[in-house]
Motif scaffolding. Structure first.
Motif, PDB file in Angstrom:
ATOM      1  N   LEU A   1       0.807  -1.202   0.000  1.00  0.00           N
ATOM      2  CA  LEU A   1       0.000   0.000   0.000  1.00  0.00           C
ATOM      3  C   LEU A   1       0.851   1.267   0.000  1.00  0.00           C
ATOM      4  CD1 LEU A   1      -2.874  -1.092   2.394  1.00  0.00           C
ATOM      5  CD2 LEU A   1      -2.963  -0.836  -0.071  1.00  0.00           C
ATOM      6  N   GLU A   2       1.980   1.219  -0.696  1.00  0.00           N
ATOM      7  CA  GLU A   2       2.827   2.398  -0.803  1.00  0.00           C
ATOM      8  C   GLU A   2       2.122   3.541  -1.532  1.00  0.00           C
ATOM      9  OE1 GLU A   2       5.989   0.327  -2.594  1.00  0.00           O
ATOM     10  OE2 GLU A   2       6.845  -0.266  -0.673  1.00  0.00           O
ATOM     11  N   GLU A   3       1.179   3.195  -2.413  1.00  0.00           N
ATOM     12  CA  GLU A   3       0.434   4.216  -3.139  1.00  0.00           C
ATOM     13  C   GLU A   3      -0.408   5.075  -2.199  1.00  0.00           C
ATOM     14  OE1 GLU A   3       0.039   0.927  -3.588  1.00  0.00           O
ATOM     15  OE2 GLU A   3       0.833   0.468  -5.562  1.00  0.00           O
ATOM     16  N   PHE A   4      -0.802   4.505  -1.071  1.00  0.00           N
ATOM     17  CA  PHE A   4      -1.625   5.233  -0.103  1.00  0.00           C
ATOM     18  C   PHE A   4      -0.888   6.464   0.413  1.00  0.00           C
ATOM     19  CE2 PHE A   4      -3.614   5.409   4.290  1.00  0.00           C
ATOM     20  CZ  PHE A   4      -4.817   5.935   3.848  1.00  0.00           C
ATOM     21  N   VAL A   5       0.404   6.336   0.652  1.00  0.00           N
ATOM     22  CA  VAL A   5       1.201   7.475   1.118  1.00  0.00           C
ATOM     23  C   VAL A   5       1.282   8.528   0.019  1.00  0.00           C
ATOM     24  CG1 VAL A   5       3.462   8.221   1.942  1.00  0.00           C
ATOM     25  CG2 VAL A   5       2.515   6.060   2.729  1.00  0.00           C
ATOM     26  N   ALA A   6       1.512   8.098  -1.218  1.00  0.00           N
ATOM     27  CA  ALA A   6       1.588   9.052  -2.330  1.00  0.00           C
ATOM     28  C   ALA A   6       0.269   9.798  -2.509  1.00  0.00           C
ATOM     29  CB  ALA A   6       1.968   8.322  -3.623  1.00  0.00           C
ATOM     30  N   LEU A   7      -0.843   9.096  -2.387  1.00  0.00           N
ATOM     31  CA  LEU A   7      -2.145   9.756  -2.477  1.00  0.00           C
ATOM     32  C   LEU A   7      -2.335  10.733  -1.321  1.00  0.00           C
ATOM     33  CD1 LEU A   7      -4.263   6.639  -3.495  1.00  0.00           C
ATOM     34  CD2 LEU A   7      -3.731   8.617  -4.949  1.00  0.00           C
ATOM     35  N   GLY A   8      -1.857  10.361  -0.131  1.00  0.00           N
ATOM     36  CA  GLY A   8      -1.940  11.246   1.023  1.00  0.00           C
ATOM     37  C   GLY A   8      -1.132  12.519   0.833  1.00  0.00           C
ATOM     38  N   VAL A   9       0.053  12.382   0.254  1.00  0.00           N
ATOM     39  CA  VAL A   9       0.890  13.564  -0.019  1.00  0.00           C
ATOM     40  C   VAL A   9       0.186  14.468  -1.028  1.00  0.00           C
ATOM     41  CG1 VAL A   9       3.056  14.342  -1.065  1.00  0.00           C
ATOM     42  CG2 VAL A   9       3.065  12.456   0.585  1.00  0.00           C
ATOM     43  N   ALA A  10      -0.386  13.865  -2.080  1.00  0.00           N
ATOM     44  CA  ALA A  10      -1.103  14.655  -3.086  1.00  0.00           C
ATOM     45  C   ALA A  10      -2.271  15.397  -2.448  1.00  0.00           C
ATOM     46  CB  ALA A  10      -1.584  13.759  -4.218  1.00  0.00           C
ATOM     47  N   CYS A  11      -3.008  14.717  -1.573  1.00  0.00           N
ATOM     48  CA  CYS A  11      -4.140  15.347  -0.893  1.00  0.00           C
ATOM     49  C   CYS A  11      -3.673  16.480   0.010  1.00  0.00           C
ATOM     50  CB  CYS A  11      -4.890  14.295  -0.086  1.00  0.00           C
ATOM     51  SG  CYS A  11      -6.271  14.936   0.869  1.00  0.00           S
ATOM     52  N   TYR A  12      -2.641  16.221   0.778  1.00  0.00           N
ATOM     53  CA  TYR A  12      -2.130  17.206   1.721  1.00  0.00           C
ATOM     54  C   TYR A  12      -1.627  18.458   1.003  1.00  0.00           C
ATOM     55  CZ  TYR A  12       0.345  19.082   5.744  1.00  0.00           C
ATOM     56  OH  TYR A  12       0.779  19.891   6.766  1.00  0.00           O
ATOM     57  N   ALA A  13      -1.029  18.264  -0.167  1.00  0.00           N
ATOM     58  CA  ALA A  13      -0.430  19.377  -0.903  1.00  0.00           C
ATOM     59  C   ALA A  13      -1.423  20.140  -1.769  1.00  0.00           C
ATOM     60  CB  ALA A  13       0.708  18.854  -1.787  1.00  0.00           C
ATOM     61  N   THR A  14      -2.617  19.610  -1.946  1.00  0.00           N
ATOM     62  CA  THR A  14      -3.614  20.239  -2.802  1.00  0.00           C
ATOM     63  C   THR A  14      -4.415  21.270  -2.018  1.00  0.00           C
ATOM     64  OG1 THR A  14      -3.817  18.223  -4.103  1.00  0.00           O
ATOM     65  CG2 THR A  14      -5.617  19.777  -4.267  1.00  0.00           C
ATOM     66  N   PRO A  15      -4.488  22.509  -2.520  1.00  0.00           N
ATOM     67  CA  PRO A  15      -5.238  23.530  -1.775  1.00  0.00           C
ATOM     68  C   PRO A  15      -6.757  23.440  -1.977  1.00  0.00           C
ATOM     69  CG  PRO A  15      -4.172  24.512  -3.675  1.00  0.00           C
ATOM     70  CD  PRO A  15      -3.748  23.073  -3.635  1.00  0.00           C
ATOM     71  N   ALA A  16      -7.215  22.909  -3.100  1.00  0.00           N
ATOM     72  CA  ALA A  16      -8.641  22.896  -3.415  1.00  0.00           C
ATOM     73  C   ALA A  16      -9.370  21.785  -2.657  1.00  0.00           C
ATOM     74  CB  ALA A  16      -8.841  22.718  -4.916  1.00  0.00           C
ATOM     75  N   ALA A  17     -10.465  22.152  -2.008  1.00  0.00           N
ATOM     76  CA  ALA A  17     -11.219  21.192  -1.194  1.00  0.00           C
ATOM     77  C   ALA A  17     -11.747  20.026  -2.025  1.00  0.00           C
ATOM     78  CB  ALA A  17     -12.366  21.907  -0.488  1.00  0.00           C
ATOM     79  N   GLU A  18     -12.260  20.306  -3.207  1.00  0.00           N
ATOM     80  CA  GLU A  18     -12.802  19.231  -4.047  1.00  0.00           C
ATOM     81  C   GLU A  18     -11.705  18.264  -4.495  1.00  0.00           C
ATOM     82  OE1 GLU A  18     -15.172  16.658  -5.828  1.00  0.00           O
ATOM     83  OE2 GLU A  18     -15.836  18.299  -4.535  1.00  0.00           O
ATOM     84  N   ALA A  19     -10.540  18.783  -4.824  1.00  0.00           N
ATOM     85  CA  ALA A  19      -9.415  17.919  -5.207  1.00  0.00           C
ATOM     86  C   ALA A  19      -8.961  17.079  -4.015  1.00  0.00           C
ATOM     87  CB  ALA A  19      -8.267  18.760  -5.749  1.00  0.00           C
ATOM     88  N   LYS A  20      -8.929  17.681  -2.832  1.00  0.00           N
ATOM     89  CA  LYS A  20      -8.575  16.927  -1.618  1.00  0.00           C
ATOM     90  C   LYS A  20      -9.538  15.759  -1.427  1.00  0.00           C
ATOM     91  CE  LYS A  20      -6.379  20.300   1.433  1.00  0.00           C
ATOM     92  NZ  LYS A  20      -5.168  19.553   1.632  1.00  0.00           N
ATOM     93  N   ARG A  21     -10.823  16.031  -1.624  1.00  0.00           N
ATOM     94  CA  ARG A  21     -11.839  14.987  -1.450  1.00  0.00           C
ATOM     95  C   ARG A  21     -11.615  13.844  -2.434  1.00  0.00           C
ATOM     96  NH1 ARG A  21     -14.238  13.369   2.698  1.00  0.00           N
ATOM     97  NH2 ARG A  21     -15.857  11.957   2.151  1.00  0.00           N
ATOM     98  N   ARG A  22     -11.283  14.190  -3.679  1.00  0.00           N
ATOM     99  CA  ARG A  22     -11.037  13.142  -4.693  1.00  0.00           C
ATOM    100  C   ARG A  22      -9.813  12.308  -4.326  1.00  0.00           C
ATOM    101  NH1 ARG A  22     -12.239  17.271  -8.454  1.00  0.00           N
ATOM    102  NH2 ARG A  22     -10.045  17.388  -9.005  1.00  0.00           N
ATOM    103  N   TRP A  23      -8.730  12.936  -3.864  1.00  0.00           N
ATOM    104  CA  TRP A  23      -7.540  12.188  -3.445  1.00  0.00           C
ATOM    105  C   TRP A  23      -7.879  11.274  -2.272  1.00  0.00           C
ATOM    106  CZ3 TRP A  23      -4.015  11.527  -6.758  1.00  0.00           C
ATOM    107  CH2 TRP A  23      -3.542  12.550  -7.584  1.00  0.00           C
ATOM    108  N   TYR A  24      -8.661  11.814  -1.334  1.00  0.00           N
ATOM    109  CA  TYR A  24      -9.043  11.006  -0.178  1.00  0.00           C
ATOM    110  C   TYR A  24      -9.900   9.811  -0.600  1.00  0.00           C
ATOM    111  CZ  TYR A  24     -11.476   9.435   3.959  1.00  0.00           C
ATOM    112  OH  TYR A  24     -12.002   8.650   4.942  1.00  0.00           O
TER     113      TYR A  24
END
Length: 167
Positions: A1-24
């Motif tokens: 599940l190494e991809e889970f960390v990468a998705l978490g970094v993408a979510c954390y670094a994204t300022p837009a709420a809708e994009a954060k929701r999609r990453w989550y």
């Protein structure tokens, strides 16, 4: 599940709420698929796999912390799964021996011990710390080289120790 960390970094670094929701949602789907399809035995629940998966789940959880706060049921299932995996890892570790997988196992138990509260978590923290110290003495020579004289094994061991020391 190494991809889970990468998705978490993408979510954390994204300022837009809708994009954060999609990453989550993608991260939650990934972990949910794994939980639904992973048998509770076999290679996926061996010490080597658990030692590598538990830190990824913990880091992903931390990166998705605000999204997890708003998703109580997923958070509960997730935490129960990580707890079960840490318990399984702690039980699976036998005594003694030099094994390349024992450093990642010590790291995983150390992280799980820091992540959870309670007597069992303190035991994981102590077991992980003791395992890391014993493996440092067994696997790393006085000159700093790994006993296998393999640069990838040495780099992996160094990264694990630097991570634990920074925490």
């Amino acid at each position: 599940l190494e991809e889970f960390v990468a998705l978490g970094v993408a979510c954390y670094a994204t300022p837009a709420a809708e994009a954060k929701r999609r990453w989550y949602e993608r991260g939650a789907e990934l972990v949910g698929e794994w939980m639904a399809n992973a048998p509770r035995n076999g290679l996926g629940w061996g010490a080597a796999a658990l030692a590598r998966r538990i830190p990824n789940l913990i880091y992903g959880y931390v990166l998705f912390a605000s999204e997890m706060r708003d998703d109580a049921e997923r958070r509960r299932v997730f935490i129960e799964s990580v707890y079960q995996q840490a318990t399984t890892l702690a039980t699976a570790l036998g005594a003694g021996g030099v094994d390349r997988d024992r450093i990642p196992a010590g790291r995983a138990l150390f992280l799980a011990g820091r992540f959870f509260d309670g007597i069992e978590a303190r035991g994981w923290l102590e077991t992980g710390t003791n395992l890391l110290w014993s493996q440092l003495r067994d696997q790393v020579h006085e000159d700093g080289g790994h006993h296998r004289r393999n640069t990838s094994a040495q780099g992996e061991a160094l990264a694990s120790y630097l991570e634990v020391l920074s925490i």
